[in-house]
Design a protein around this motif. Structure first.
Motif, PDB file in Angstrom:
ATOM      1  N   ALA A  89      44.952  50.470  37.566  1.00 39.66           N
ATOM      2  CA  ALA A  89      43.872  49.748  36.888  1.00 39.66           C
ATOM      3  C   ALA A  89      42.516  50.062  37.507  1.00 39.66           C
ATOM      4  O   ALA A  89      41.503  50.135  36.803  1.00 39.66           O
ATOM      5  CB  ALA A  89      44.141  48.244  36.948  1.00 39.66           C
ATOM      6  N   VAL A 112      44.463  42.329  36.155  1.00 37.04           N
ATOM      7  CA  VAL A 112      45.538  43.054  35.491  1.00 37.04           C
ATOM      8  C   VAL A 112      46.478  42.020  34.884  1.00 37.04           C
ATOM      9  O   VAL A 112      47.006  41.162  35.589  1.00 37.04           O
ATOM     10  CB  VAL A 112      46.312  43.952  36.477  1.00 37.04           C
ATOM     11  CG1 VAL A 112      47.441  44.689  35.749  1.00 37.04           C
ATOM     12  CG2 VAL A 112      45.378  44.954  37.135  1.00 37.04           C
ATOM     13  N   ILE A 131      44.436  44.943  30.754  1.00 39.85           N
ATOM     14  CA  ILE A 131      43.543  44.482  31.820  1.00 39.85           C
ATOM     15  C   ILE A 131      42.342  43.756  31.226  1.00 39.85           C
ATOM     16  O   ILE A 131      42.031  43.901  30.042  1.00 39.85           O
ATOM     17  CB  ILE A 131      43.051  45.658  32.693  1.00 39.85           C
ATOM     18  CG1 ILE A 131      42.248  46.653  31.843  1.00 39.85           C
ATOM     19  CG2 ILE A 131      44.223  46.357  33.363  1.00 39.85           C
ATOM     20  CD1 ILE A 131      41.678  47.824  32.637  1.00 39.85           C
TER      21      ILE A 131
END
Length: 302
Positions: A89, A112, A131
């Motif tokens: 992420a 996330v 996300i």
């Protein structure tokens, strides 16, 4: 009575020792971004996680767990708070800043929500993520889907990223960017700054556009250098200098410090980049400087 107290005390000591000696296996690190209690050691000049800097700095709780748990989470459904999902992420954040960042738009990872990882034949490992991404300066948030492929094979190749966060890009910063661009182009003397932030985590308001430009330029380095085993953050701009140019671009020479949070290394990079409102930030050159123990201390860096 005294014998009873000593016996109880001895039992407590034995229990405590048993707990500590019972921790076995190779430790691994789990990231929990929302925790407030424990801080990862960063560069002493790093900005605390406040206001618009949320998502770029420190404030990560570190817990020791058996590495087998992390290995089990590396394929299939991922724990959003564990390193595999967080690393992938974070790469999305660097990708978004590289493509859309500006002095008045910084994109950062807020949370996330879910993740999944799979091996893709001989290509590498692919991560599917849900996300929340925050635009730091305007303080707006959007939930985004993203895909990150970490290539496999000889030599390091940068991750391949697909992500779309249209709502965060709708804010019109054209007037602010045009005014800043005009300021850069018409100044009698070329601008420069050092130690952004300073040793107290402070940045003068008129220096923040330089800080933001440096973050966007550094995102290109962090994206290029990221692997499944890294987690990069911006730590400090040691110095940045505006260079003379005869074209429409504003050009900067910049020395930045990046914090690789897995190895806890502070890595020095020298960047040459340009910026203009129509073209955005373009990194022309990037060069990793020697490690701190092999080089002189950057000028005026605490």
């Amino acid at each position: 009575m005294c014998v009873l107290q000593l016996t109880i005390m001895s039992l407590r000591i034995i229990i405590v020792l048993a707990v500590f000696t019972g921790v076995t296996g190779s430790p691994s690190v789990t990231v929990r971004p929302e925790a407030d209690s424990v801080y990862v050691t960063a560069h002493p000049n790093s900005v605390p996680e406040t206001g618009e800097e949320t998502g770029f700095f420190g404030k990560l709780e570190v817990l020791v767990e058996d590495e087998t748990e992390e290995d089990m989470m590396a394929t299939g459904e991922l724990n959003p708070n564990h390193y595999p999902a967080q690393r992938a992420a974070k790469v999305v954040q660097h990708y978004l800043n590289t493509r859309y960042g500006s002095p008045y738009r910084l994109l950062g990872l807020q949370r996330v929500h879910s993740g999944n990882a799979e091996d893709v034949e001989d290509s590498g490992r692919k991560y599917q993520l849900e996300i929340s991404v925050q635009e730091m300066i305007g303080n707006t948030t959007e939930k985004c889907s993203a895909e990150v492929l970490f290539p496999r094979g000889e030599g390091q190749r940068s991750p391949q990223v697909q992500a779309s966060c249209e709502q965060l890009l709708k804010v019109n910063n054209t007037a602010q960017e045009e005014a800043l661009y005009k300021l850069f182009k018409t100044n009698q003397s070329l601008l420069s700054a050092q130690n952004l932030p300073d040793s107290y985590g402070h940045i003068e308001p008129d220096m923040k556009p330089l800080w933001h430009l440096s973050i966007v330029a550094s995102s290109a380095v962090m994206l290029n250098e990221s692997t499944e085993n890294t987690l990069y953050n911006m730590a400090q701009v040691a110095n940045i200098t505006q260079l003379a140019t005869e074209n429409d671009q504003v050009k900067f020479d910049c020395h930045v410090l990046l914090h690789e949070m897995v190895s806890q290394e502070i890595i020095h990079w020298k960047l040459l980049f340009t910026w203009s409102p129509p073209e955005g930030v373009k990194v022309l050159q990037m060069e990793q400087l020697p490690h701190c123990h092999d080089c002189e201390k950057p000028p005026n860096t605490n």
